[in-house]
Write a protein that holds these residues in place. Structure first.
Motif, short mmCIF file in Angstrom:
data_model
loop_
_atom_site.label_atom_id
_atom_site.label_comp_id
_atom_site.label_asym_id
_atom_site.label_seq_id
_atom_site.Cartn_x
_atom_site.Cartn_y
_atom_site.Cartn_z
N SER A 210 31.95 36.60 43.18
CA SER A 210 32.66 36.70 41.90
C SER A 210 31.69 36.59 40.73
O SER A 210 31.83 37.29 39.72
CB SER A 210 33.73 35.61 41.80
OG SER A 210 34.51 35.77 40.66
N ILE A 274 41.06 35.71 46.43
CA ILE A 274 40.22 36.68 45.73
C ILE A 274 40.55 38.11 46.18
O ILE A 274 40.64 39.04 45.37
CB ILE A 274 38.73 36.35 45.98
CG1 ILE A 274 38.37 35.05 45.27
CG2 ILE A 274 37.83 37.48 45.50
CD1 ILE A 274 36.99 34.53 45.62
N PHE A 484 35.91 34.25 37.79
CA PHE A 484 37.21 34.27 38.46
C PHE A 484 38.29 34.62 37.42
O PHE A 484 38.24 34.18 36.27
CB PHE A 484 37.55 32.90 39.06
CG PHE A 484 36.75 32.54 40.28
CD1 PHE A 484 36.64 33.40 41.34
CD2 PHE A 484 36.13 31.30 40.37
CE1 PHE A 484 35.92 33.06 42.48
CE2 PHE A 484 35.41 30.94 41.49
CZ PHE A 484 35.29 31.83 42.55
#
Length: 545
Positions: A210, A274, A484
């Motif tokens: 990320s 994710i 994120f």
């Protein structure tokens, strides 16, 4: 007559407001004094460990000389212990409270750890002292040490400091682990058959992917998750056994749910979240495996939402029913699954545990009590950061005092590398009491605390002598550091309290002078400069515009 009543109402309202403000100031002053006690305790613990560093290498031992396991003939520097659980939290202590130690001892340690202990394969080695010499172990051991150092030690540093020298060390460790990964599966090459190692790497790889957008980090994470979701879990009642032999396609039928085992649970849930967030195909594929894993684990919880230490996967029988100090870290999986699916049950499960944690005051979480307090308090902090249950906040405030009382007059806690975790927990608690704010020049002469007030915070600063420095505000690190899209719960994170976004506007009101100022979040992240005279105090109300 009507005006008379209006006047009375205004008078009583003013009196009530003044009383409320006095109560806020009184609590803020008490918190500020406690915060300074915490800082001094952390520095004292750091200094006693630095006093026993190896003079030849600058590395730290994993035991103080009086500790029962101290033995000069055995490795005193071990990657999985010293580098993972002690050194990184002395780095953070020095970063916030002792820049001279940071720029000397902490960088010397990092430089020499890389220079002196890195093997030809890029993996770090243990070492003995007097004279300094490396200790060779097998590949699996070296991979384990590197994974512990990366996840337990360096991810928390990266959480706070971003792309510092310790970030690049973390990257090097992960790269070396996968360059040497020995386990062939039908889903790809992975580093280990250990759920602990693979779980640690999932935690680290999710952050790295990320943070950087580098696809190979996601590929490596998916190879691990595929092997568990499509092979290990289906063959083990939906659970990830602690050790799995991929060549023989069998495992030990045990799951250690506490540390040294629980990491895979949170790691799989974080990667699933994710994948779902990015609309990737694997999100749907992982869904049932992760959901079933959490549902199976709920069957072994007690009535208060607490977990045992170890279970048998095949029939869910409990092997070790001791209290699990990693209960809050386990719930990171429940939170991330909730964020990814909006299934309220998983949030409600966390709420239930928080509402009942008050039953566990003065609990014996581990035989070494400091580390048990540290892990259990940290997990609670992570969860109340997201779900502010008052019973859990009260429990944290009572148990932190028990943990602080374990410090010995000399400064150490128990004399083994877990003393570093004690500092980690106190720093995490300190940020609760300052709402993430800190000072760039923090001495005994300056005190700081902060309390949430509506959608903003009330800040209290006092000085016992002239002081000039900057008041620094936290940022939404899950976005600004890790990129994120949501604040996923992450094992070993430092929770975010009051944060400012770089391009946001914020009003700062001086409660005494009533002066109002407007700042950019980026200015506040850099720090607002204050000049304070001896025996003075400042109270600020800060809120977004």
């Amino acid at each position: 007559m009507k005006w008379f009543y209006i006047l009375l109402i205004l008078i009583f309202s003013t009196i009530s407001f003044s009383k409320d403000q006095m109560l806020i100031t009184d609590q803020a002053s008490k918190d500020a004094m406690l915060n300074n006690q915490i800082i001094e305790k952390m520095k004292k613990n750091m200094n006693v460990w630095l006093s026993q560093k190896d003079q030849e290498s600058g590395l730290l031992p994993k035991f103080l000389t009086f500790f029962k396991n101290y033995n000069q003939d055995n490795p005193l520097y071990t990657v999985k212990d010293t580098a993972a659980d002690l050194y990184p939290f002395l780095v953070l202590t020095s970063y916030y409270f002792d820049k001279n130690t940071l720029n000397n001892d902490m960088f010397t340690f990092l430089r020499n750890e890389i220079l002196l202990t890195t093997g030809s394969d890029g993996l770090p080695r243990d070492a003995s002292f007097q004279p300094f010499r490396l200790v060779e172990n097998n590949l699996n051991y070296n991979i384990f040490g590197a994974s512990e150092y990366a996840k337990d030690g360096l991810t928390p540093v990266v959480e706070l400091l971003g792309r510092s020298a310790w970030y690049y060390r973390m990257v090097d460790l992960v790269e070396a682990i996968f360059e040497n990964a020995p386990i062939e599966t039908k889903y790809g090459t992975i580093p280990s058959g250990s759920a602990e190692v693979n779980g640690e790497l999932l935690q680290t790889l999710c952050r790295l992917f990320s943070m950087t957008g580098t696809e190979k980090y996601l590929d490596w994470a998916e190879a691990i998750a595929d092997a568990y979701c499509f092979q290990v879990l289906p063959m083990n009642n939906g659970l990830p056994v602690s050790d799995w032999d991929f060549a023989e396609n069998k495992g030990n039928d045990e799951l250690r749910i506490r540390d040294h085992g629980c990491e895979i649970i949170g790691g799989l849930a974080l990667l699933f979240a994710i994948e779902m967030d990015q609309g990737r195909e694997r999100g749907a594929h992982y869904y049932f495996a992760v959901k079933n894993m959490l549902d199976q684990l709920e069957k072994v919880m007690n009535q208060d939402g607490q977990f045992p230490n170890k279970i048998k996967c095949s029939d869910l029988s409990v092997i070790d029913d001791g209290l699990n100090d990693n209960w809050g870290y386990l719930y990171t999986a429940w939170w991330d699954f909730y964020l990814a699916t909006d299934e309220e049950h998983y949030k409600e499960t966390i709420v239930h545990a928080l509402e009942n944690i008050s039953k566990y005051k003065n609990a014996k979480w581990e035989t070494m009590p400091a580390d048990g307090y540290a892990d259990s308090i940290e997990g609670a902090l992570q969860m109340v950061n997201r779900i502010p249950v008052q019973e859990a906040v009260d429990w944290i405030n009572s148990e932190i005092k028990n943990m602080m009382d374990l410090q010995q007059p000399e400064g150490y806690i128990e004399g083994w590398y877990g003393d570093g975790n004690w500092n980690r927990t106190l720093l995490m608690y300190l940020f609760l009491k300052t709402q993430g704010c800190f000072l760039d020049y923090w001495t005994q002469d300056i005190q700081l605390s902060a309390q949430q007030q509506g959608n903003g915070i009330h800040i209290y600063l006092s000085a016992t002598r002239d002081w000039t420095g900057r008041l620094v505000f936290d940022q939404p690190r899950h976005k600004t550091i890790f990129q994120f899209t949501q604040n996923y719960a992450r094992i070993n994170e430092f929770p975010e309290w009051f944060t400012v976004v770089p391009d946001g506007l914020y009003k700062v009101i001086d409660q005494k002078t009533k002066k109002e100022s407007v700042y950019l979040g980026s200015e506040m992240i850099r720090g607002l400069k204050y000049n304070m005279e001896k025996d003075s105090s400042i109270e600020l109300l800060v809120f977004p515009m």
